[in-house]
Design a protein around this motif. Structure first.
Motif, PDB file in Angstrom:
ATOM      1  N   ASP A 227      -1.921  -4.580   6.250  1.00 30.61           N
ATOM      2  CA  ASP A 227      -2.846  -4.987   5.191  1.00 30.61           C
ATOM      3  C   ASP A 227      -3.027  -3.866   4.179  1.00 30.61           C
ATOM      4  O   ASP A 227      -3.275  -4.128   3.000  1.00 30.61           O
ATOM      5  CB  ASP A 227      -4.225  -5.323   5.778  1.00 30.61           C
ATOM      6  CG  ASP A 227      -4.167  -6.581   6.614  1.00 30.61           C
ATOM      7  OD1 ASP A 227      -3.066  -7.096   6.819  1.00 30.61           O
ATOM      8  OD2 ASP A 227      -5.234  -7.031   7.053  1.00 30.61           O
ATOM      9  N   GLY A 228      -2.929  -2.656   4.674  1.00 25.11           N
ATOM     10  CA  GLY A 228      -3.146  -1.537   3.753  1.00 25.11           C
ATOM     11  C   GLY A 228      -2.089  -0.457   3.852  1.00 25.11           C
ATOM     12  O   GLY A 228      -2.391   0.719   3.728  1.00 25.11           O
ATOM     13  N   ARG A 233       2.094  -3.009   1.298  1.00 23.97           N
ATOM     14  CA  ARG A 233       0.870  -3.757   1.574  1.00 23.97           C
ATOM     15  C   ARG A 233       1.140  -5.253   1.710  1.00 23.97           C
ATOM     16  O   ARG A 233       2.098  -5.783   1.126  1.00 23.97           O
ATOM     17  CB  ARG A 233      -0.157  -3.529   0.465  1.00 23.97           C
ATOM     18  CG  ARG A 233       0.159  -4.247  -0.852  1.00 23.97           C
ATOM     19  CD  ARG A 233      -0.953  -4.076  -1.887  1.00 23.97           C
ATOM     20  NE  ARG A 233      -0.875  -5.036  -2.961  1.00 23.97           N
ATOM     21  CZ  ARG A 233      -0.345  -4.790  -4.164  1.00 23.97           C
ATOM     22  NH1 ARG A 233       0.192  -3.609  -4.436  1.00 23.97           N
ATOM     23  NH2 ARG A 233      -0.329  -5.734  -5.084  1.00 23.97           N
ATOM     24  N   MET A 250      -2.148   0.873  -5.740  1.00 21.11           N
ATOM     25  CA  MET A 250      -3.385   0.490  -5.044  1.00 21.11           C
ATOM     26  C   MET A 250      -3.938   1.785  -4.432  1.00 21.11           C
ATOM     27  O   MET A 250      -3.160   2.656  -4.055  1.00 21.11           O
ATOM     28  CB  MET A 250      -3.010  -0.511  -3.953  1.00 21.11           C
ATOM     29  CG  MET A 250      -4.161  -1.070  -3.219  1.00 21.11           C
ATOM     30  SD  MET A 250      -4.108  -2.872  -3.295  1.00 21.11           S
ATOM     31  CE  MET A 250      -5.594  -3.206  -2.429  1.00 21.11           C
ATOM     32  N   ARG A 252      -5.184   3.566  -1.405  1.00 20.99           N
ATOM     33  CA  ARG A 252      -5.058   3.331   0.037  1.00 20.99           C
ATOM     34  C   ARG A 252      -6.308   3.692   0.830  1.00 20.99           C
ATOM     35  O   ARG A 252      -6.546   3.144   1.909  1.00 20.99           O
ATOM     36  CB  ARG A 252      -3.911   4.185   0.576  1.00 20.99           C
ATOM     37  CG  ARG A 252      -2.617   3.443   0.717  1.00 20.99           C
ATOM     38  CD  ARG A 252      -1.618   4.315   1.444  1.00 20.99           C
ATOM     39  NE  ARG A 252      -2.178   4.799   2.699  1.00 20.99           N
ATOM     40  CZ  ARG A 252      -1.829   5.927   3.303  1.00 20.99           C
ATOM     41  NH1 ARG A 252      -0.926   6.681   2.768  1.00 20.99           N
ATOM     42  NH2 ARG A 252      -2.381   6.286   4.445  1.00 20.99           N
ATOM     43  N   LEU A 255      -8.298   1.465   3.402  1.00 17.41           N
ATOM     44  CA  LEU A 255      -7.539   0.295   3.832  1.00 17.41           C
ATOM     45  C   LEU A 255      -6.928   0.557   5.205  1.00 17.41           C
ATOM     46  O   LEU A 255      -6.418   1.638   5.466  1.00 17.41           O
ATOM     47  CB  LEU A 255      -6.392   0.004   2.855  1.00 17.41           C
ATOM     48  CG  LEU A 255      -6.740  -0.295   1.401  1.00 17.41           C
ATOM     49  CD1 LEU A 255      -5.467  -0.550   0.614  1.00 17.41           C
ATOM     50  CD2 LEU A 255      -7.639  -1.523   1.318  1.00 17.41           C
ATOM     51  N   HIS A 259      -8.099  -4.831   7.503  1.00 16.12           N
ATOM     52  CA  HIS A 259      -9.237  -4.485   6.648  1.00 16.12           C
ATOM     53  C   HIS A 259      -8.833  -4.336   5.189  1.00 16.12           C
ATOM     54  O   HIS A 259      -8.507  -3.256   4.737  1.00 16.12           O
ATOM     55  CB  HIS A 259      -9.866  -3.154   7.090  1.00 16.12           C
ATOM     56  CG  HIS A 259     -10.714  -3.311   8.296  1.00 16.12           C
ATOM     57  ND1 HIS A 259     -12.016  -3.703   8.238  1.00 16.12           N
ATOM     58  CD2 HIS A 259     -10.411  -3.166   9.604  1.00 16.12           C
ATOM     59  CE1 HIS A 259     -12.502  -3.772   9.469  1.00 16.12           C
ATOM     60  NE2 HIS A 259     -11.541  -3.456  10.322  1.00 16.12           N
ATOM     61  N   ALA A 260      -8.809  -5.415   4.471  1.00 14.84           N
ATOM     62  CA  ALA A 260      -8.538  -5.330   3.039  1.00 14.84           C
ATOM     63  C   ALA A 260      -8.915  -6.643   2.396  1.00 14.84           C
ATOM     64  O   ALA A 260      -8.957  -7.681   3.054  1.00 14.84           O
ATOM     65  CB  ALA A 260      -7.070  -5.008   2.800  1.00 14.84           C
ATOM     66  N   LEU A 265      -5.387  -7.318  -2.787  1.00 16.22           N
ATOM     67  CA  LEU A 265      -4.014  -7.115  -2.313  1.00 16.22           C
ATOM     68  C   LEU A 265      -3.032  -7.917  -3.157  1.00 16.22           C
ATOM     69  O   LEU A 265      -1.915  -7.480  -3.432  1.00 16.22           O
ATOM     70  CB  LEU A 265      -3.887  -7.555  -0.856  1.00 16.22           C
ATOM     71  CG  LEU A 265      -4.606  -6.702   0.185  1.00 16.22           C
ATOM     72  CD1 LEU A 265      -4.593  -7.405   1.539  1.00 16.22           C
ATOM     73  CD2 LEU A 265      -3.955  -5.333   0.312  1.00 16.22           C
TER      74      LEU A 265
END
Ligand code: FUL
Length: 481
Positions: A227-228, A233, A250, A252, A255, A259-260, A265
């Motif tokens: 997710d991060g 991503r 993005m 980071r 993240l 959890h994002a 995203l």
């Protein structure tokens, strides 16, 4: 009389005056491993485990190993199908949430070892990774952090188990291009017979920093997906599209897998601090695993082409899931859809109309041919058209000596200099005037736009918003069949 040496000096002086310096990078830029990953663009996911035989999407973890019994498993058929679809790699679910291992792990009995497949002597990770190499595909690993079979899940002992398995997979099967960390965690499971709900705090439980270190140490060029990130991503949905505006950048910080914010995203962040490009994961069928009842629900070639344009065409990479059936091969319906998708894409990109156009730029960096518009159509992504530092909204015209018709434009930036352009417009020459017909925002490693067919003898590209001078590496024009 001039000596040869003085002629040489004069020549050196002249080139010193005309050779322009390349532009300075803007914002975050990709690492070497991310650059290699960007080149792949399109690859497949292979979801295969006990679920294929129990008709589930998430196995509970109590499945008998004996249910895993493909009748005609063929790693070559799977790799060939991916190759013929134009994919450049394959990521295998070596262990999904149910905990069953497709390789004979030394750390559990819950694996192919106790299945009837190859009399318990088989190693599917080995067969698939070898088939990938034979077909010129990169190989990647999915190892579910959540394990509904393992008795120690949610306790510290499980982390040791997980890392041991990670080491096995990253040591014994050759080069790995991507390591896929799934954020899903549903809570309840078999857990060695406990049959209970187990909660973990997935910010702390997996101690990601130290888990990631293992990947860096064993496979320095593997990009880690979650997710991060940290390298790639999630795109925030499983429906097959990146944001219409999609930044590779993005921030980071904060993240972690699971959890994002999906919206964030999907679009990335213009002012993000890290290069963290999106990967679009989607299945060719409604489910990630094979179910006979979905045989008539395979995505159509048109749907697959649309997904391609909305993922690869928005600067993301596409990982398209192809679930092997109970025989252990890719089903005929899926193969048929993939072939037609490939035919359409090949036909679309077979003839680039920009190649025989006369290109004129309103500005060329330092007046140096090395940054001239001819670089847009030389087929090399390492060369690019750029302008003087103070020229951030230049124009470029393409002219033909007859009318041409196209409905797709491809444009790419030299991403080693960062993602620079924020908006561009395309105009056609029609009835004695310029008329706008397409407009978009982010470009990045590749942008594809589709529109109603345009017939003209003159096209204009306008960079309308950019904080720095652009560095455009490719421009192509195509007609869909
Ligand atoms: C999700 C999983 O829960 C699905 O089963 C699938 O593996 C997909 C790619 O990721 O988080």
């Amino acid at each position: 009389m001039k000596t040869f040496a003085s002629t040489l000096t004069m020549f050196a002086l002249l080139t010193a005056v005309t050779a322009a310096e390349p532009p300075k990078p803007f914002g975050p830029v990709p690492s070497e491993r991310q650059l290699r990953w960007h080149q792949l663009q399109f690859y497949c996911f292979i979801h295969f485990t006990v679920n294929t035989f129990t008709d589930k999407e998430w196995g509970y973890g109590d499945e008998a190993e004996t249910v895993f019994a493909p009748t005609a498993f063929d790693a070559n058929q799977i790799a060939r199908t991916a190759k013929e679809a134009g994919m450049r790699g394959l990521v295998l679910t070596c262990k999904h949430h149910d905990g069953f291992c497709l390789w004979p792990s030394a750390f559990t009995e819950h694996s192919v070892k106790k299945s009837p497949w190859r009399d318990g002597k088989g190693d599917m990770v080995k067969e698939i990774s070898a088939a990938c190499r034979r077909h010129g595909l990169k190989f990647g690993v999915y190892l579910s952090p959540w394990d509904r079979n393992h008795k120690d899940y949610a306790r510290p002992e499980y982390i040791t188990y997980y890392r041991n398995q990670l080491r096995e997979l990253l040591t014994n099967y050759g080069e790995v291009f991507e390591m896929w960390f799934d954020g899903a965690n549903g809570g309840d499971g078999y857990y060695g017979g406990a049959r209970e709900k187990r909660k973990i705090d997935n910010r702390t439980y997996y101690d990601w920093d130290n888990t990631w270190k293992i990947v860096r140490e064993l496979q320095p060029f593997a990009c880690m997906f979650s997710d991060g990130g940290p390298d790639v991503r999630w795109v925030g949905n499983e429906r097959g599209f990146a944001g219409e505006t999609c930044w590779a950048a993005m921030t980071r910080e904060g993240l972690l897998p699971g959890h994002a914010d999906p919206k964030l995203l999907n679009a990335g962040q213009r002012d993000g601090k890290d290069w963290l490009p999106a990967e679009v994961d989607v299945s060719i069928r409604p489910g990630w695993f094979y179910h006979e009842k979905e045989d008539a629900k395979v995505k159509t070639p048109e749907q697959l082409v649309k997904i391609y344009f909305e993922s690869v065409g928005r600067g993301a990479n596409l990982i398209l899931n192809l679930p092997p059936d109970r025989r252990g091969i890719i089903h005929e319906n899926d193969v048929k859809s993939l072939r037609e998708m490939r035919r359409v894409l090949d036909k679309t990109f077979s003839k680039d109309l920009a190649r025989n156009a006369k290109l004129t730029a309103s500005n060329v960096r330092g007046g140096d041919k090395a940054f001239g518009p001819a670089k847009l159509t030389d087929g090399k992504c390492a060369t690019y058209w750029s302008t003087d530092d103070n020229v951030t909204t230049p124009e470029l015209t393409l002219e033909w000596n007859k009318l041409v018709t196209f409905d797709v434009v491809k444009i790419a930036e030299e991403i080693q200099l960062g993602q620079r352009v924020e908006e561009f417009v395309l105009d056609q020459w029609k009835d004695g005037a310029w008329q706008e017909f397409a407009k978009a925002t982010s470009i990045g490693p590749q942008r594809l736009l589709r529109f109603a067919p345009v017939t003209t003898a003159k096209l204009r590209l306008r960079i309308t918003k950019s904080p720095v001078c652009p560095a455009i590496s490719e421009l192509g024009l195509f007609k869909q069949p």
